[in-house]
Design a protein around this motif. Sequence first.
Motif, PDB file in Angstrom:
ATOM      1  N   GLU A 188      -7.827  -4.297  -0.528  1.00 25.70           N
ATOM      2  CA  GLU A 188      -7.866  -2.731  -0.458  1.00 25.70           C
ATOM      3  C   GLU A 188      -7.380  -2.406  -1.858  1.00 25.70           C
ATOM      4  O   GLU A 188      -7.112  -1.306  -2.442  1.00 25.70           O
ATOM      5  CB  GLU A 188      -7.194  -1.824   0.177  1.00 25.70           C
ATOM      6  CG  GLU A 188      -5.767  -2.251   0.426  1.00 25.70           C
ATOM      7  CD  GLU A 188      -5.955  -3.262   1.338  1.00 25.70           C
ATOM      8  OE1 GLU A 188      -3.968  -3.217   1.956  1.00 25.70           O
ATOM      9  OE2 GLU A 188      -6.292  -3.919   2.229  1.00 25.70           O
TER      10      GLU A 188
ATOM     11  N   THR B 228      -2.671   0.674  -4.981  1.00 24.62           N
ATOM     12  CA  THR B 228      -2.750   2.279  -5.328  1.00 24.62           C
ATOM     13  C   THR B 228      -1.942   2.267  -7.144  1.00 24.62           C
ATOM     14  O   THR B 228      -0.234   2.173  -7.029  1.00 24.62           O
ATOM     15  CB  THR B 228      -2.019   2.864  -4.601  1.00 24.62           C
ATOM     16  OG1 THR B 228      -2.770   2.901  -3.341  1.00 24.62           O
ATOM     17  CG2 THR B 228      -2.091   4.232  -5.390  1.00 24.62           C
ATOM     18  N   ASP B 229      -2.403   2.303  -7.936  1.00 22.54           N
ATOM     19  CA  ASP B 229      -1.072   3.286  -9.161  1.00 22.54           C
ATOM     20  C   ASP B 229      -1.007   2.212 -10.052  1.00 22.54           C
ATOM     21  O   ASP B 229      -1.580   1.452 -11.397  1.00 22.54           O
ATOM     22  CB  ASP B 229      -0.458   3.935  -9.074  1.00 22.54           C
ATOM     23  CG  ASP B 229      -1.172   5.339  -8.262  1.00 22.54           C
ATOM     24  OD1 ASP B 229      -2.693   5.959  -8.877  1.00 22.54           O
ATOM     25  OD2 ASP B 229      -0.721   5.704  -8.009  1.00 22.54           O
TER      26      ASP B 229
ATOM     27  N   TRP C 222       5.049   2.404  -5.077  1.00 19.97           N
ATOM     28  CA  TRP C 222       5.447   3.534  -4.549  1.00 19.97           C
ATOM     29  C   TRP C 222       6.840   2.670  -3.638  1.00 19.97           C
ATOM     30  O   TRP C 222       6.904   3.671  -3.014  1.00 19.97           O
ATOM     31  CB  TRP C 222       4.064   3.999  -4.078  1.00 19.97           C
ATOM     32  CG  TRP C 222       3.379   5.321  -5.008  1.00 19.97           C
ATOM     33  CD1 TRP C 222       2.104   4.947  -4.795  1.00 19.97           C
ATOM     34  CD2 TRP C 222       3.473   6.158  -6.005  1.00 19.97           C
ATOM     35  NE1 TRP C 222       1.920   5.793  -6.306  1.00 19.97           N
ATOM     36  CE2 TRP C 222       2.804   6.716  -6.779  1.00 19.97           C
ATOM     37  CE3 TRP C 222       4.910   6.968  -6.292  1.00 19.97           C
ATOM     38  CZ2 TRP C 222       2.663   7.118  -7.369  1.00 19.97           C
ATOM     39  CZ3 TRP C 222       4.921   7.496  -7.176  1.00 19.97           C
ATOM     40  CH2 TRP C 222       3.855   8.077  -7.543  1.00 19.97           C
TER      41      TRP C 222
END
Length: 370
Positions: A49, A52-53, A140
Amino acid sequence: MLPVFAEFATAVPRTGNAAVRSERARFARDHVALGGGGTVTIEFQVPEEGVTDELTVKVRALVSKLGRHPGHAPLEISVNGKAVVTGFRIPGGGDIPQQLTFAVPADLLVPGAENTLTVGSAADARTQLWLYRVLVEPVWDRDAAERAWLADSFASSLLTYRTDRRAPGAAEWEPAGDWRLHVDGGEGALPSRLDWRAGTGAEASVCFALELHTFYGHTRDADGRWYELRGTLTDRQAFPGDADPAATLAFTTQAGWGGRWHEGGPLTLHLVTGDGPYDRIAWTDQRACSASVGLAPDGGSFQGWSQRVNEGPVGYRGAAVVAEPEPERPKDADHAGPPTFAADLDDLAQAITKVADTAVRSLGSLFRRP
């Protein structure tokens, strides 16, 4: 994505979710030293996947000095062969390691594949780049790599140090015996500072290098004489390992706040310095949590304070854990062989005989009644 770490405080790097290879690099006591063009490459997996970011990369490093002047070994960082940082001059002048933080855009990563993060010294370096640690985590998931590194480090928490002391004004150090220690207040972090005082009046206060290979401090003997004190790590293993149980104190604890006491986690202290038993032990760990405990003369309880990082101080008290006695064994148990079928039959026969005898006695008593 799992957090990634690589620590270079030992000849074989300690890693988490990563593999390490290097070029033009050599191990030097508590770091790896990179000459001009030298590199350390960390291989890690990115999930299907993706990320993220972006990723956060934290590098602990310094540049060795150029005589009395700041050194010159600009830092280079690339991900999958694409430059992220070039020609970065590490501040600090070469006196102490610096913690540097960088961002890696997600589009440099390859989902579902092995990725590489390369940290190196520029080709025009005139001194060395000393690399201590690299942490990698999703932006994160803040401090995830540091938590993983601390947890892995704590898995080998029984530390042994060779110590030396030096009297004020003396030129030479003299051997002062070994220290052995393990402090577990439930935070899963090794000590950064340790203080103790013994019933004899002897005491010491030391602080540890982040890589734990050394400590430095001062000590006073039972006669009131003060000395410089230094320690060098000689052994590290999982607790309890071969630690002497008699030198280990284990407590159930309570924390005092809000006008009452609340149940806390266990506390385990193992401290061997040649000066015990101890009146007081205090410490700060690598998470910046701290505590100080005053011990009862028999070691059966303590009273003190504790403070977790970013929290206020609270009361801290504990009661010693009393080990349950082992059940007594027959005197010949150690010499008895393994049970056999014949032995089982003999035991059964004896049991039947006891039942029969009991039955006969009961009937005889019944027939004797008027």
